[in-house]
Design an enzyme around this catalytic site. Structure first.
Site, PDB file in Angstrom:
ATOM      1  N   ARG A 247       5.477   3.758  -2.045  1.00 58.28           N
ATOM      2  CA  ARG A 247       5.949   5.136  -2.127  1.00 58.28           C
ATOM      3  C   ARG A 247       4.886   6.050  -1.523  1.00 58.28           C
ATOM      4  O   ARG A 247       3.681   5.841  -1.723  1.00 58.28           O
ATOM      5  CB  ARG A 247       6.195   5.556  -3.578  1.00 58.28           C
ATOM      6  CG  ARG A 247       7.432   4.960  -4.227  1.00 58.28           C
ATOM      7  CD  ARG A 247       8.736   5.480  -3.610  1.00 58.28           C
ATOM      8  NE  ARG A 247       9.917   4.963  -4.278  1.00 58.28           N
ATOM      9  CZ  ARG A 247      10.610   3.898  -3.880  1.00 58.28           C
ATOM     10  NH1 ARG A 247      10.246   3.218  -2.804  1.00 58.28           N
ATOM     11  NH2 ARG A 247      11.696   3.514  -4.546  1.00 58.28           N
ATOM     12  N   GLU A 276       9.895  12.607   1.727  1.00 58.22           N
ATOM     13  CA  GLU A 276      10.829  12.103   2.732  1.00 58.22           C
ATOM     14  C   GLU A 276      12.271  12.500   2.395  1.00 58.22           C
ATOM     15  O   GLU A 276      12.590  12.635   1.218  1.00 58.22           O
ATOM     16  CB  GLU A 276      10.696  10.567   2.866  1.00 58.22           C
ATOM     17  CG  GLU A 276      10.922   9.803   1.565  1.00 58.22           C
ATOM     18  CD  GLU A 276      10.627   8.310   1.705  1.00 58.22           C
ATOM     19  OE1 GLU A 276       9.505   7.941   2.093  1.00 58.22           O
ATOM     20  OE2 GLU A 276      11.531   7.536   1.405  1.00 58.22           O
ATOM     21  N   HIS A 294      11.650   4.495   5.989  1.00 55.54           N
ATOM     22  CA  HIS A 294      11.979   3.837   4.712  1.00 55.54           C
ATOM     23  C   HIS A 294      13.096   2.799   4.887  1.00 55.54           C
ATOM     24  O   HIS A 294      14.177   2.934   4.298  1.00 55.54           O
ATOM     25  CB  HIS A 294      12.353   4.874   3.648  1.00 55.54           C
ATOM     26  CG  HIS A 294      12.115   4.363   2.258  1.00 55.54           C
ATOM     27  ND1 HIS A 294      11.734   5.173   1.214  1.00 55.54           N
ATOM     28  CD2 HIS A 294      12.189   3.107   1.730  1.00 55.54           C
ATOM     29  CE1 HIS A 294      11.602   4.451   0.111  1.00 55.54           C
ATOM     30  NE2 HIS A 294      11.859   3.189   0.407  1.00 55.54           N
TER      31      HIS A 294
END
Ligand code: DGY
Length: 340
Positions: A247, A276, A294
């Protein structure tokens, strides 16, 4: 998945899904539940509090934030929650437990995919493939030269794995094949068979100072958020590579940018960012970084398996067989009763 209405008829359980899963998951959810999908481009946000009214189950996406306030305001009809992710930092689990809301996530099925991507980032960062490819695309590929597009050989480098859970262990397994020397730091030392030959470091600081390649795979807990700060980054050997598949909020990004600018870090490979998808514009200026949006778990197979696992969990809440992917058994014990 049915319940009895007041007049004794069978009624399908109502499931709200706050995004659009893969076709196979949509098909199963539609067959088993009275399902509605949130199809808007934006996350559902506070609209969940109205839209979920009358639904017994909600399957959320990892960009849906369920803080204590939102959980407290969920319609009374909602009795079980699934998340289409293994990470659950977007959910206040204590608040969910206090609200007696069982929460199911998607562990295991994405481990290999995320570990594959971590190794991809290690390789891309070490070999500078992103800037080499960009040069090629700009038509700047000149004559072969011994010093053109030089990166670093992985063999013999020390890989420090921060967080030796399922994904950390899968990364270790792969990294050994590239000749990386393995080190790790974890809250607790693992049993020898799970260490995959990696050397345990009691402290994060010790791991950092031993990592030519530092790979972040730890969960985003309140204790670990921001833990990769300027002081800790300064412990890395000069020219180290930092990879993050966990993360973005584990890292102080301003400190990371400063470390790159000062030449302390050699390269970065990351799949995750603070805030994000609205990432800090400074990321885009880093020529020695490989930046992915991601996509650690983003394969057809894995995203389907994740959706299925989340549905299994929700299903288990109604059918009376608690699934292993339940995050808060206390909530389950408090609410569970047999249906049908
Ligand atoms: C997960 O499942 O936690 C992935 O990081 C997607 O958010």
């Amino acid at each position: 998945m049915t319940s009895k209405t007041e007049d004794g008829a069978n009624r399908r359980r109502r499931l709200l899904v706050t995004g659009l899963p893969t076709d196979a998951v949509v098909e199963r959810a539609s067959a088993e539940f009275d399902v509605q999908f949130w199809r808007e481009a934006d996350p559902i946000g506070d609209r969940l509090l109205d839209v979920a009214s009358g639904f017994e189950a909600v399957l959320i996406m990892p960009d849906d934030k369920l803080n204590a306030e939102r959980i407290g305001r969920l319609p009374a009809s909602v009795e079980v929650l699934g998340t289409h992710s293994v990470g659950y930092d977007h959910i206040d689990l204590d608040a969910a437990t206090a609200r007696r809301l069982p929460v199911f996530n998607t562990p295991d099925v994405l481990t290999d995919a995320v570990a594959d991507l971590a190794l991809f980032l290690v390789l891309a960062a070490a070999r500078g493939t992103t800037s080499a490819e960009a040069a090629l695309r700009r038509g700047e590929w000149g004559r072969w030269a011994p010093t053109l597009f030089l990166g670093r050989s992985l063999s013999g480098l020390r890989l420090g794995i921060f967080g030796m859970g399922r994904i950390g262990q899968a990364i270790a397994l792969r990294a050994a094949a590239f000749g990386l020397r393995l080190h790790y730091h974890n809250r607790t030392r693992l049993a020898e068979d799970k260490e995959r030959g990696a050397q345990f470091h009691e402290s994060l600081e010790s791991l950092l100072s031993t990592s030519d390649v530092f790979c972040i795979c730890a969960p985003s807990t309140p204790q670990l958020r921001g833990s990769i700060d300027s002081q800790r980054l300064a412990l890395l050997p000069r020219g180290a590579i930092v990879v993050n598949v966990a993360r973005g909020d584990l890292v102080d990004e301003a400190a990371l940018f400063a470390a790159v600018q000062e030449g302390c870090l050699g390269a970065i490979g990351t799949d995750v960012y603070r805030g994000e998808p609205n990432i800090d514009a400074r990321w885009l200026k880093l020529s020695n970084a490989t930046l992915l949006p991601h996509i650690g778990s983003a394969t057809h197979e894995v995203r389907t398996a994740m959706g299925m696992l989340a549905l299994d969990g929700i299903h288990s809440h109604f059918s009376g067989a608690p699934a292993a992917n339940l995050l808060n058994p206390q909530a389950y014990a408090a609410t569970h009763r047999s249906w049908d």
